[in-house]
Design a protein around this motif. Structure first.
Motif, PDB file in Angstrom:
ATOM      1  N   HIS A  12      -0.328  10.636   1.004  1.00 43.42           N
ATOM      2  CA  HIS A  12       0.515  11.809   0.759  1.00 43.42           C
ATOM      3  C   HIS A  12       0.865  12.473   2.083  1.00 43.42           C
ATOM      4  O   HIS A  12       0.201  12.243   3.107  1.00 43.42           O
ATOM      5  CB  HIS A  12      -0.183  12.805  -0.175  1.00 43.42           C
ATOM      6  CG  HIS A  12      -1.477  13.339   0.360  1.00 43.42           C
ATOM      7  ND1 HIS A  12      -2.648  12.596   0.420  1.00 43.42           N
ATOM      8  CD2 HIS A  12      -1.800  14.563   0.865  1.00 43.42           C
ATOM      9  CE1 HIS A  12      -3.615  13.328   0.926  1.00 43.42           C
ATOM     10  NE2 HIS A  12      -3.124  14.523   1.214  1.00 43.42           N
ATOM     11  N   VAL A  33       4.250  11.710  -2.196  1.00 41.94           N
ATOM     12  CA  VAL A  33       3.237  10.679  -2.406  1.00 41.94           C
ATOM     13  C   VAL A  33       3.940   9.335  -2.451  1.00 41.94           C
ATOM     14  O   VAL A  33       5.157   9.248  -2.671  1.00 41.94           O
ATOM     15  CB  VAL A  33       2.434  10.920  -3.702  1.00 41.94           C
ATOM     16  CG1 VAL A  33       1.646  12.217  -3.617  1.00 41.94           C
ATOM     17  CG2 VAL A  33       3.347  10.933  -4.920  1.00 41.94           C
ATOM     18  N   CYS A  92       1.026   5.886  -7.969  1.00 40.12           N
ATOM     19  CA  CYS A  92       0.763   6.590  -6.713  1.00 40.12           C
ATOM     20  C   CYS A  92      -0.620   7.227  -6.679  1.00 40.12           C
ATOM     21  O   CYS A  92      -1.022   7.763  -5.641  1.00 40.12           O
ATOM     22  CB  CYS A  92       1.807   7.674  -6.485  1.00 40.12           C
ATOM     23  SG  CYS A  92       3.477   7.053  -6.216  1.00 40.12           S
ATOM     24  N   GLY A  93      -1.341   7.234  -7.816  1.00 35.24           N
ATOM     25  CA  GLY A  93      -2.626   7.918  -7.863  1.00 35.24           C
ATOM     26  C   GLY A  93      -2.482   9.417  -7.854  1.00 35.24           C
ATOM     27  O   GLY A  93      -3.326  10.130  -7.303  1.00 35.24           O
ATOM     28  N   ALA A  94      -1.400   9.927  -8.471  1.00 37.34           N
ATOM     29  CA  ALA A  94      -1.158  11.368  -8.482  1.00 37.34           C
ATOM     30  C   ALA A  94      -0.432  11.754  -9.766  1.00 37.34           C
ATOM     31  O   ALA A  94       0.341  10.963 -10.320  1.00 37.34           O
ATOM     32  CB  ALA A  94      -0.333  11.784  -7.272  1.00 37.34           C
ATOM     33  N   THR A 154      -5.037   8.512  -2.333  1.00 36.05           N
ATOM     34  CA  THR A 154      -3.590   8.612  -2.499  1.00 36.05           C
ATOM     35  C   THR A 154      -2.952   8.955  -1.157  1.00 36.05           C
ATOM     36  O   THR A 154      -3.320   9.952  -0.525  1.00 36.05           O
ATOM     37  CB  THR A 154      -3.245   9.721  -3.515  1.00 36.05           C
ATOM     38  OG1 THR A 154      -3.792   9.374  -4.782  1.00 36.05           O
ATOM     39  CG2 THR A 154      -1.743   9.902  -3.632  1.00 36.05           C
ATOM     40  N   HIS A 184      -4.439  14.525  -6.905  1.00 33.64           N
ATOM     41  CA  HIS A 184      -4.402  13.182  -6.336  1.00 33.64           C
ATOM     42  C   HIS A 184      -5.810  12.695  -6.027  1.00 33.64           C
ATOM     43  O   HIS A 184      -6.752  13.481  -5.933  1.00 33.64           O
ATOM     44  CB  HIS A 184      -3.518  13.121  -5.085  1.00 33.64           C
ATOM     45  CG  HIS A 184      -4.033  13.890  -3.910  1.00 33.64           C
ATOM     46  ND1 HIS A 184      -3.678  15.194  -3.666  1.00 33.64           N
ATOM     47  CD2 HIS A 184      -4.882  13.538  -2.909  1.00 33.64           C
ATOM     48  CE1 HIS A 184      -4.259  15.610  -2.562  1.00 33.64           C
ATOM     49  NE2 HIS A 184      -5.004  14.624  -2.082  1.00 33.64           N
ATOM     50  N   ARG A 185      -5.924  11.394  -5.896  1.00 33.08           N
ATOM     51  CA  ARG A 185      -7.219  10.779  -5.630  1.00 33.08           C
ATOM     52  C   ARG A 185      -7.602  10.960  -4.161  1.00 33.08           C
ATOM     53  O   ARG A 185      -6.770  10.809  -3.266  1.00 33.08           O
ATOM     54  CB  ARG A 185      -7.185   9.284  -5.953  1.00 33.08           C
ATOM     55  CG  ARG A 185      -7.030   8.978  -7.427  1.00 33.08           C
ATOM     56  CD  ARG A 185      -7.081   7.473  -7.681  1.00 33.08           C
ATOM     57  NE  ARG A 185      -6.963   7.176  -9.096  1.00 33.08           N
ATOM     58  CZ  ARG A 185      -7.973   7.199  -9.960  1.00 33.08           C
ATOM     59  NH1 ARG A 185      -9.183   7.506  -9.525  1.00 33.08           N
ATOM     60  NH2 ARG A 185      -7.784   6.925 -11.230  1.00 33.08           N
TER      61      ARG A 185
END
Length: 256
Positions: free
Chosen positions: A233, A146, A26-28, A231, A221-222
């Motif tokens: 979200h 996310v 999820c990039g988180a 990300t 997160h990204r």
């Protein structure tokens, strides 16, 4: 789904956190934090939450100077000295951790209002090469959601946001300025409100692939940049009556 995100401790340093973030679908990632009742500055946080919602950008002020400024204005000179010093120390520690993670300079803000527009799935964006955002919501009932990027139908999402983004920004500004209930402000848009309440949007392919940051935890997160994906979200409607004190730390770097 809760608890599916990688968990790291800020005390372990930036390298393990960056590795976990790179592996996260999820990039988180999330960082455990004590609940509000266990924090030494809970009285100061409760006092801030007792005021109508506001946002404060620290700009170039150090956390202790920024919190002193807002505390002196709201509660009188010298109020909550120990509490605000302890909170400033925790914010500074997390900002330093985020700076080491991204290799850039942190921008810090706090807010105590519920932004209904954040309940719609979205990306944060900046123009630099690399960016991450650390969110620490103190006293919120539910955590941020996310989802992996492949769970968003990009064509449908772009079409939805082309129509809705300006309206959502206007709604957020009205809530911040007036403190009005979003359900009153958008009574003329029942379908959109229903989607925000339930988190049920047409561009999400599988709702089973939504993951909740553990309530009270911090998360990183990204942020989408020209050189890295962001990300997806969204905030939870459950927090509309309990927006909490949200600390937002954004770190950007010119190199990926």
């Amino acid at each position: 789904m809760t608890g599916a995100l990688p968990r790291v401790a800020s005390a372990d340093g930036a390298q393990p956190a960056r590795a976990a973030l790179d592996r996260s679908a999820c990039g988180a990632i999330e960082i455990p934090r004590p609940p509000l009742d266990a924090l030494p500055y809970r009285a100061f946080v409760a006092a801030l939450l007792g005021r109508q919602g506001f946002r404060l950008d620290f700009n170039r002020l150090a956390p202790d100077a920024a919190l002193a400024m807002v505390s002196d204005q709201l509660f009188g000179p010298g109020a909550y000295l120990r509490d605000r010093a302890a909170l400033a120390e925790d914010i500074a520690q997390l900002a330093g951790f985020a700076e080491a993670l991204a290799g850039g300079r942190a921008a810090i803000a706090i807010r105590t209002y519920f932004a209904p527009g954040d309940t719609v799935w979205h990306l944060d964006r900046v123009g630099e090469a690399r960016a991450f955002r650390l969110l620490w919501p103190i006293g919120r009932r539910s955590g941020m959601r996310v989802t992996p990027p492949g769970n968003i139908d990009l064509a449908l999402h772009r079409a939805y946001m082309r129509r809705e983004h300006p309206l959502l920004g206007r709604l957020d500004a009205q809530v911040l300025r007036t403190g009005a209930d979003p359900e009153t402000l958008w009574a003329h848009r029942p379908q959109q409100l229903a989607a925000m309440r339930a988190g049920d949007f047409p561009f999400v392919r599988d709702r089973a692939l939504e993951y909740e940051v553990t309530p009270g935890a911090a998360s990183i997160h990204r942020v989408a940049t020209p050189q890295q994906p962001g990300t997806y979200h969204r905030a939870s409607w459950d927090n509309r009556r309990a927006p909490g004190l949200q600390i937002v730390i954004t770190v950007t770097a010119d190199r990926a």
